[in-house]
Design an enzyme around this catalytic site. Structure first.
Site, PDB file in Angstrom:
ATOM      1  N   LYS A  87       0.833  -1.204   0.000  1.00 22.92           N
ATOM      2  CA  LYS A  87       0.000   0.000   0.000  1.00 22.92           C
ATOM      3  C   LYS A  87       0.871   1.259   0.000  1.00 22.92           C
ATOM      4  O   LYS A  87       0.649   2.180  -0.796  1.00 22.92           O
ATOM      5  CB  LYS A  87      -0.914  -0.013   1.235  1.00 22.92           C
ATOM      6  CG  LYS A  87      -1.903   1.121   1.238  1.00 22.92           C
ATOM      7  CD  LYS A  87      -2.946   0.947   2.323  1.00 22.92           C
ATOM      8  CE  LYS A  87      -3.844  -0.204   1.988  1.00 22.92           C
ATOM      9  NZ  LYS A  87      -4.898  -0.482   2.891  1.00 22.92           N
ATOM     10  N   ARG A 129      -3.656   2.686   8.415  1.00 20.85           N
ATOM     11  CA  ARG A 129      -3.899   1.380   7.791  1.00 20.85           C
ATOM     12  C   ARG A 129      -2.633   0.547   7.727  1.00 20.85           C
ATOM     13  O   ARG A 129      -1.532   1.058   7.600  1.00 20.85           O
ATOM     14  CB  ARG A 129      -4.378   1.547   6.339  1.00 20.85           C
ATOM     15  CG  ARG A 129      -5.708   2.211   6.187  1.00 20.85           C
ATOM     16  CD  ARG A 129      -5.907   2.514   4.703  1.00 20.85           C
ATOM     17  NE  ARG A 129      -6.997   3.431   4.485  1.00 20.85           N
ATOM     18  CZ  ARG A 129      -8.240   3.052   4.182  1.00 20.85           C
ATOM     19  NH1 ARG A 129      -8.528   1.784   4.044  1.00 20.85           N
ATOM     20  NH2 ARG A 129      -9.171   3.955   3.999  1.00 20.85           N
ATOM     21  N   GLY A 178      -7.734  -7.724   4.273  1.00 20.56           N
ATOM     22  CA  GLY A 178      -8.584  -7.706   5.460  1.00 20.56           C
ATOM     23  C   GLY A 178      -8.019  -8.408   6.682  1.00 20.56           C
ATOM     24  O   GLY A 178      -8.699  -8.527   7.694  1.00 20.56           O
ATOM     25  N   MET A 219      -5.425  -7.522   8.543  1.00 23.41           N
ATOM     26  CA  MET A 219      -4.861  -6.659   9.585  1.00 23.41           C
ATOM     27  C   MET A 219      -5.754  -5.434   9.790  1.00 23.41           C
ATOM     28  O   MET A 219      -6.734  -5.248   9.102  1.00 23.41           O
ATOM     29  CB  MET A 219      -3.439  -6.281   9.220  1.00 23.41           C
ATOM     30  CG  MET A 219      -2.508  -7.479   9.330  1.00 23.41           C
ATOM     31  SD  MET A 219      -0.836  -7.093   8.895  1.00 23.41           S
ATOM     32  CE  MET A 219      -0.945  -6.715   7.184  1.00 23.41           C
ATOM     33  N   ARG A 247      -2.790  -1.863  -6.263  1.00 22.62           N
ATOM     34  CA  ARG A 247      -1.905  -3.019  -6.075  1.00 22.62           C
ATOM     35  C   ARG A 247      -2.179  -3.997  -7.209  1.00 22.62           C
ATOM     36  O   ARG A 247      -3.213  -3.923  -7.874  1.00 22.62           O
ATOM     37  CB  ARG A 247      -2.154  -3.673  -4.725  1.00 22.62           C
ATOM     38  CG  ARG A 247      -3.562  -4.189  -4.563  1.00 22.62           C
ATOM     39  CD  ARG A 247      -3.785  -4.764  -3.177  1.00 22.62           C
ATOM     40  NE  ARG A 247      -5.187  -5.126  -3.021  1.00 22.62           N
ATOM     41  CZ  ARG A 247      -5.768  -5.364  -1.856  1.00 22.62           C
ATOM     42  NH1 ARG A 247      -5.068  -5.256  -0.744  1.00 22.62           N
ATOM     43  NH2 ARG A 247      -7.029  -5.709  -1.779  1.00 22.62           N
ATOM     44  N   HIS A 302     -14.946  -9.471   1.198  1.00 21.61           N
ATOM     45  CA  HIS A 302     -13.857 -10.272   1.760  1.00 21.61           C
ATOM     46  C   HIS A 302     -13.865 -11.691   1.209  1.00 21.61           C
ATOM     47  O   HIS A 302     -12.848 -12.223   0.755  1.00 21.61           O
ATOM     48  CB  HIS A 302     -13.996 -10.282   3.286  1.00 21.61           C
ATOM     49  CG  HIS A 302     -13.009 -11.168   3.946  1.00 21.61           C
ATOM     50  ND1 HIS A 302     -13.299 -12.456   4.312  1.00 21.61           N
ATOM     51  CD2 HIS A 302     -11.716 -10.961   4.249  1.00 21.61           C
ATOM     52  CE1 HIS A 302     -12.226 -13.000   4.840  1.00 21.61           C
ATOM     53  NE2 HIS A 302     -11.252 -12.115   4.822  1.00 21.61           N
ATOM     54  N   ARG A 315      12.476 -48.916 -15.641  1.00 19.56           N
ATOM     55  CA  ARG A 315      13.309 -49.306 -14.501  1.00 19.56           C
ATOM     56  C   ARG A 315      13.069 -50.775 -14.150  1.00 19.56           C
ATOM     57  O   ARG A 315      11.929 -51.233 -14.089  1.00 19.56           O
ATOM     58  CB  ARG A 315      12.966 -48.435 -13.297  1.00 19.56           C
ATOM     59  CG  ARG A 315      13.753 -48.847 -12.076  1.00 19.56           C
ATOM     60  CD  ARG A 315      13.453 -47.974 -10.899  1.00 19.56           C
ATOM     61  NE  ARG A 315      12.149 -48.287 -10.311  1.00 19.56           N
ATOM     62  CZ  ARG A 315      11.646 -47.614  -9.273  1.00 19.56           C
ATOM     63  NH1 ARG A 315      12.316 -46.594  -8.760  1.00 19.56           N
ATOM     64  NH2 ARG A 315      10.497 -47.945  -8.766  1.00 19.56           N
ATOM     65  N   GLU A 336      20.579 -42.781  -6.328  1.00 19.59           N
ATOM     66  CA  GLU A 336      19.646 -42.648  -5.204  1.00 19.59           C
ATOM     67  C   GLU A 336      20.345 -42.762  -3.864  1.00 19.59           C
ATOM     68  O   GLU A 336      19.706 -42.683  -2.820  1.00 19.59           O
ATOM     69  CB  GLU A 336      18.585 -43.752  -5.287  1.00 19.59           C
ATOM     70  CG  GLU A 336      17.740 -43.676  -6.535  1.00 19.59           C
ATOM     71  CD  GLU A 336      16.761 -44.828  -6.627  1.00 19.59           C
ATOM     72  OE1 GLU A 336      15.621 -44.666  -6.194  1.00 19.59           O
ATOM     73  OE2 GLU A 336      17.160 -45.894  -7.141  1.00 19.59           O
ATOM     74  N   SER A 367      19.746 -41.048 -13.711  1.00 17.70           N
ATOM     75  CA  SER A 367      18.484 -40.385 -13.356  1.00 17.70           C
ATOM     76  C   SER A 367      18.487 -40.281 -11.838  1.00 17.70           C
ATOM     77  O   SER A 367      18.585 -41.289 -11.134  1.00 17.70           O
ATOM     78  CB  SER A 367      17.298 -41.213 -13.841  1.00 17.70           C
ATOM     79  OG  SER A 367      16.111 -40.586 -13.429  1.00 17.70           O
ATOM     80  N   THR A 399      15.410 -38.744  -6.456  1.00 10.37           N
ATOM     81  CA  THR A 399      15.578 -37.865  -5.287  1.00 10.37           C
ATOM     82  C   THR A 399      14.650 -38.215  -4.129  1.00 10.37           C
ATOM     83  O   THR A 399      14.810 -37.675  -3.040  1.00 10.37           O
ATOM     84  CB  THR A 399      15.381 -36.399  -5.698  1.00 10.37           C
ATOM     85  OG1 THR A 399      14.235 -36.334  -6.551  1.00 10.37           O
ATOM     86  CG2 THR A 399      16.589 -35.875  -6.432  1.00 10.37           C
ATOM     87  N   ASP A 428      14.515 -41.335  -2.846  1.00  6.70           N
ATOM     88  CA  ASP A 428      15.444 -42.123  -2.032  1.00  6.70           C
ATOM     89  C   ASP A 428      16.685 -41.320  -1.678  1.00  6.70           C
ATOM     90  O   ASP A 428      17.213 -41.446  -0.570  1.00  6.70           O
ATOM     91  CB  ASP A 428      15.827 -43.408  -2.760  1.00  6.70           C
ATOM     92  CG  ASP A 428      14.813 -44.511  -2.499  1.00  6.70           C
ATOM     93  OD1 ASP A 428      14.470 -44.726  -1.323  1.00  6.70           O
ATOM     94  OD2 ASP A 428      14.336 -45.138  -3.463  1.00  6.70           O
ATOM     95  N   CYS A 450      13.954 -38.173 -11.592  1.00  6.83           N
ATOM     96  CA  CYS A 450      12.630 -38.807 -11.647  1.00  6.83           C
ATOM     97  C   CYS A 450      11.973 -38.913 -10.282  1.00  6.83           C
ATOM     98  O   CYS A 450      10.914 -39.515 -10.145  1.00  6.83           O
ATOM     99  CB  CYS A 450      12.695 -40.162 -12.337  1.00  6.83           C
ATOM    100  SG  CYS A 450      13.729 -41.336 -11.462  1.00  6.83           S
ATOM    101  N   TYR A 503      16.930 -33.390 -18.558  1.00  6.31           N
ATOM    102  CA  TYR A 503      15.470 -33.440 -18.469  1.00  6.31           C
ATOM    103  C   TYR A 503      15.018 -33.637 -17.030  1.00  6.31           C
ATOM    104  O   TYR A 503      15.805 -34.005 -16.168  1.00  6.31           O
ATOM    105  CB  TYR A 503      14.910 -34.581 -19.340  1.00  6.31           C
ATOM    106  CG  TYR A 503      15.237 -35.956 -18.821  1.00  6.31           C
ATOM    107  CD1 TYR A 503      14.401 -36.586 -17.890  1.00  6.31           C
ATOM    108  CD2 TYR A 503      16.373 -36.637 -19.237  1.00  6.31           C
ATOM    109  CE1 TYR A 503      14.700 -37.835 -17.388  1.00  6.31           C
ATOM    110  CE2 TYR A 503      16.683 -37.887 -18.748  1.00  6.31           C
ATOM    111  CZ  TYR A 503      15.839 -38.490 -17.822  1.00  6.31           C
ATOM    112  OH  TYR A 503      16.145 -39.722 -17.312  1.00  6.31           O
TER     113      TYR A 503
END
Ligand code: PEP
Ligand code: MG
Length: 901
Positions: free
Chosen positions: A26, A96, A105, A107, A340, A461, A633, A760, A779, A782, A784, A849, A869
């Protein structure tokens, strides 16, 4: 000396529109609007740093704030040519809140500050409106008592109602000056009784009280809840804006409104907003009176409307984004009170970004940056299935309201936010129904499927909050009579009654409320989405694949823009036949037979039964992914996951296989491990039972050969999970190639394929240079890798991880490391793994993956560390595509900034 206060007024501002972190949204907006010459009342902003200081120093203010505040009040008095508390022509101010991120709304606000028994007379004589002056005074006393002193709203409202009864009027606007005067006296007496002191007359004392209340509201329960729900972290606090009051409630030549430079629901380029004649700003937002559309203002006050329209154009050009503005018209003169970046629905987000790029207001790359991952998630709002019988649908109408946020939602009716939370905790879908919502209700609104209110307009609101969340919302259903005590509601028009716990379906796009639970479906992609995603695809470097185990998922992922499969978990096929579900039991039996087998011959016999199933599955997936790479896999989970653990099922299996139940029970017992996640799983299984690997490789390659022969372009990538050592992996890649090459040779075809591994385990990442000598691709698994690096169980840590994320508890992590990659720790291993891997195999293909492949922040990290990738679940593919593009644009922007410096 720290500057705690920044002034704006008379065309000049000390602050800057860019300083949102310091001045709050604001304050920054007011400074900027002042600078560009828009009609803004003068004022000053006390910075968010002051709020930070306040909380870090036992709720004390910096010592030099007193002088700075005094100086700024003096400056404001000079600019406005009015004095605080002046009995002739008093300056009144609003106080304000305003943080760097909008929290509508949540605060506190105090209006008309500066009034006392003397200055009110001055206000009455200057405005020649005694009634107005005393109304302003009672509003101030009321707000100050409740907001600053925390006195009961109910008690004050009760006195207001009693006074109106005494005077014999129904509407506030009909109360005469004497009524308000009387009420002020009563309020002040009440104040004295409860607070144990007189109501403060000194405007400076009033001002300090109001500043304290605004800072205090930063840590109020509702504000903290809102920040948690909206994932707002890292802010210093709220700023306090002290601004000269302008009045929208001096009569019919005045009013107040909220407007958007474009339609926040559809994104269309139309001037959109609400206006209330003879009212103060809070009346619009509170949703107590239902406002009229801006087009009415055009008729009522064409001059002010035209001026507002010009402001609309100026602000949009200036900010290059859709603005949400608050304005007041005082006796025909327009004042801007706030601007805003406007909250909008996901559909509007895409449309506005696309239109603004086409209008050359922003670049295509900026348009791509405008989209947030949640926008994509929320884009596909459900709608009522159009196949549902139209006549029946008509019969189910309960009522109509204002279409505040589109989409449809169904749930059981509850009438309070607390109940909504309670019911949702028990797994119920709920619709929150209220006369109007207030910031206290955010917790319940967040868990509800949809929100329905009896009062309020599109900027109430309920509407503003729900829109930010993309949550279906209908407001202003005025014929609804809600009985909170009786927990029911009755619609005045249809005559229908709905009780707590009964189902309701909302159509937020039309504003129609239906009884019962209606079938909902998810719509098609909008045009703007398709175009912007194409722009994203044009800039991104990272490829985006999907994690899919079935041809159906693979096809869905292609629709979402996947460019291959990054992880096909073959063990899922051991459980379910996705094409012929009735055949699932056959597969399960075959794998179980393999597991309980006493020797290799018996195992091979069982595996031979599985082979055709796996081959058929792979053919389906290769066909769905025609021309795209498919990473398959080999078996990963510990074998105990596939066998029955209760006696009855073991007996059934034994009977079918014609072996003693004891044999089955013994084998299951042998498979038991104290810590199966670190046990006999992943490629360790194929070291012990090479015949499993041989069967799976055979199924993959035979499927590939068959597809190849029928002109389907296949690019198989065989992936060995959970490796920890080059020698281990070498044994398995050799075995894989032996089987594959032999089949390809016999078939007499040319079929390139890759053999690689998942990283892994920390050891695999650390020794990546060695592992890359035998792996053609990496690959990063993440899920594990996070588990093994952090020593946190991916299956159990959810119970205590919230404490680690909660800022008020431990706040160790910004987010759940199983959702958003721990770039600091796990990320270090990934970086190291890629660098070391490419040191021995420069062309090593690298992807991810784990679940993180569908998390926007994690995807950006994957881009930065040079992966080729990412792979995400089908519905998250668009999020990854977008994040991959944003990573490139952000990188370019940072480079540009660096050059400038
Ligand atoms: C991983 O560990 O990240 C992974 C993708 O494998 P899974 O989730 O199947 O263990
Ligand atoms: Mg894994």
């Amino acid at each position: 000396m720290t500057k705690w206060v920044y002034f704006f007024g008379a065309g000049k501002a000390e602050g800057d529109g860019e300083w949102r972190d310091l001045l709050g949204g604001k304050g920054a907006g007011l400074a900027e609007m002042t600078k560009i010459g828009l009609p803004v009342p003068a004022g000053f902003t006390i910075t968010t740093e002051t709020c930070d200081y306040f909380y870090k120093n036992g709720k004390k203010y910096p010592s030099d704030l007193t002088k700075q505040l005094k100086d700024n009040v003096a400056k404001l008095e000079k600019v406005t040519k009015k004095k605080l508390g002046d009995p002739k022509n008093p300056l009144l101010v609003s106080v304000r809140s305003g943080s760097a991120r909008s929290m509508p709304g949540m605060m506190e606000t105090i209006l008309n500050l500066g009034l006392n028994d003397k200055s009110v007379a001055g206000l009455a004589s200057v405005t020649k409106n005694e009634r107005f002056a005393y109304d302003a005074y009672r509003r101030f006393v009321q707000m100050y008592s409740t907001v600053v002193m925390g006195l009961s709203k109910e008690d004050l409202e009760h006195r207001l109602r009693a006074m109106k009864e005494r005077v014999g009027v129904k509407l506030d606007t009909d109360v005469p000056a004497s009524g308000w005067k009387e009420l002020v006296g009563e309020y002040k007496e009440y104040f004295k009784e409860k607070a144990g002191k007189e109501f403060p007359d000194d405007p400076m004392e009033q001002l300090w009280g109001a500043i304290g209340a605004v800072f205090g509201s930063w840590m109020a329960e509702k504000a903290v809840t809102y920040r948690r729900v909206e994932k707002i972290t890292g802010l210093l606090g709220t700023a306090v804006n002290v601004v000269q009051m302008v009045f929208g409630n001096t009569g019919d030549n005045s009013g107040t409104g909220v407007c958007f430079t474009r339609d926040p629901s559809t994104g269309e380029k139309i001037f959109y907003g609400d206006y209330l004649t003879n009212a103060q700003g809070e009346d619009v937002v509170a949703g107590i009176r239902t406002p009229v559309h801006l087009t009415e203002l055009k008729k009522l006050m064409p001059k002010a409307y035209n001026q507002l329209e010009k402001v609309r154009v100026t602000l949009e050009k200036h900010y290059k984004d859709m603005q949400d503005m608050e304005f007041t018209i005082e006796e025909g003169t327009l004042y801007m009170l706030q601007t805003r970046t406007g909250k909008r629905t996901p559909t509007a987000t895409f449309k506005i970004a696309l239109d603004m790029a086409n209008e050359k207001l922003i670049t295509k790359e900026e348009a791509v940056l405008r989209i947030k991952p949640e926008d994509i998630e929320r884009l596909f709002y459900p709608v009522i299935d159009s196949k549902f019988d139209k006549k029946k649908l008509q019969e189910k109408i309960l009522t109509h309201g204002i279409d505040a946020v589109p989409g449809a939602a169904a749930g059981k009716v509850v009438f309070s936010a607390a109940e909504a939370e309670e019911w949702a905790k028990n797994g119920e879908k709920v619709i929150l129904v209220r006369r109007e919502t207030s910031p206290e209700d955010v917790g319940g609104m967040a868990v509800a499927q949809g929100i329905l209110t009896a009062t309020g307009g599109k900027t109430s609101h309920a509407a503003v909050v729900a829109r930010g969340w993309g949550k279906c919302c209908i407001v202003g259903a005025e014929t609804l009579a809600i009985d909170y005590k009786g927990k029911s509601m009755k619609d005045g028009k249809s005559g229908k009654t709905v009780k707590e716990g009964e189902w309701l379906t909302l159509d937020g796009s039309e504003g129609t409320v239906y009884t019962d639970q209606l079938p909902l479906v998810t719509p098609e992609f909008p045009k703007a989405y398709t175009t912007i995603m194409k722009w994203a695809d044009d800039v991104r470097r990272l490829r985006v694949r999907t994690n899919a185990d079935t041809p159906q998922d693979a096809r869905k992922a292609i629709e979402f823009g996947a460019e291959g499969i990054g992880l096909c978990r073959t063990e899922h096929m051991f459980f379910t036949d996705f094409e012929f579900p009735e055949k699932s039991a056959e597969r399960q039996r075959a794998i179980q037979e393999m597991i309980v087998a006493e020797d290799k011959d018996a195992r091979v016999k069982a595996l031979d039964k599985l082979l055709p199933f796996q081959r058929r599955d792979f053919i389906g997936i290769f066909k769905a992914m025609d021309g795209f790479p498919v990473t398959i896999r080999l078996i990963d989970p510990p074998l105990h996951e596939f066998v029955p653990h209760d006696h009855a099922k073991q007996a059934e299996l034994a009977k079918e296989l014609g072996i003693p139940v004891e044999t089955v029970a013994r084998r299951v017992e042998q498979l038991h491990e104290a810590n199966p996640m670190l046990g006999h799983r992943g490629c360790r299984l194929s070291i012990t039972y090479p015949e499993i690997l041989e069967m799976q490789v055979r199924a993959i390659i035979e499927a590939a050969i068959e597809c190849h022969k029928s002109k389907v372009k296949v690019l198989p990538e065989i992936m060995i999970p959970l490796t920890l050592d080059k020698k281990e992996l070498g044994i398995l890649t050799d075995a894989t190639r032996r089987v594959a090459d032999d089949l390809i040779k016999k078939a007499g075809v040319k079929l390139p394929y890759l053999v690689g591994t998942m990283i892994e385990l920390p050891r695999a990442a650390l020794l990546a240079n060695e592992i890359a000598e035998v792996a053609e691709f990496f690959s990063f698994g993440t899920n594990d890798l996070t588990q093994t690096t952090m020593g946190l169980s991916r299956d159990d840590a959810g119970r205590f991880l919230p404490d680690y994320v909660d800022e008020k508890k431990a706040g160790v992590f910004h987010g759940d490391p199983f959702q958003t990659l721990d770039t600091k720790g796990v990320g270090m291993l990934i970086k190291w793994g890629i660098e070391r891997g490419r040191s021995t195999r420069p062309k090593l293909k690298v992807g991810i993956c784990g679940e993180h492949g569908g998390d926007a922040d994690s995807v950006k990290f994957c881009h930065q560390v040079g992966m080729d990738y990412v792979s995400a679940s089908p519905f998250r593919v668009p999020i990854s595509r977008l994040a991959a593009a944003q990573a490139v644009v952000e990188e370019k922007k940072a480079a540009k900034k660096g050059k400038k410096k």
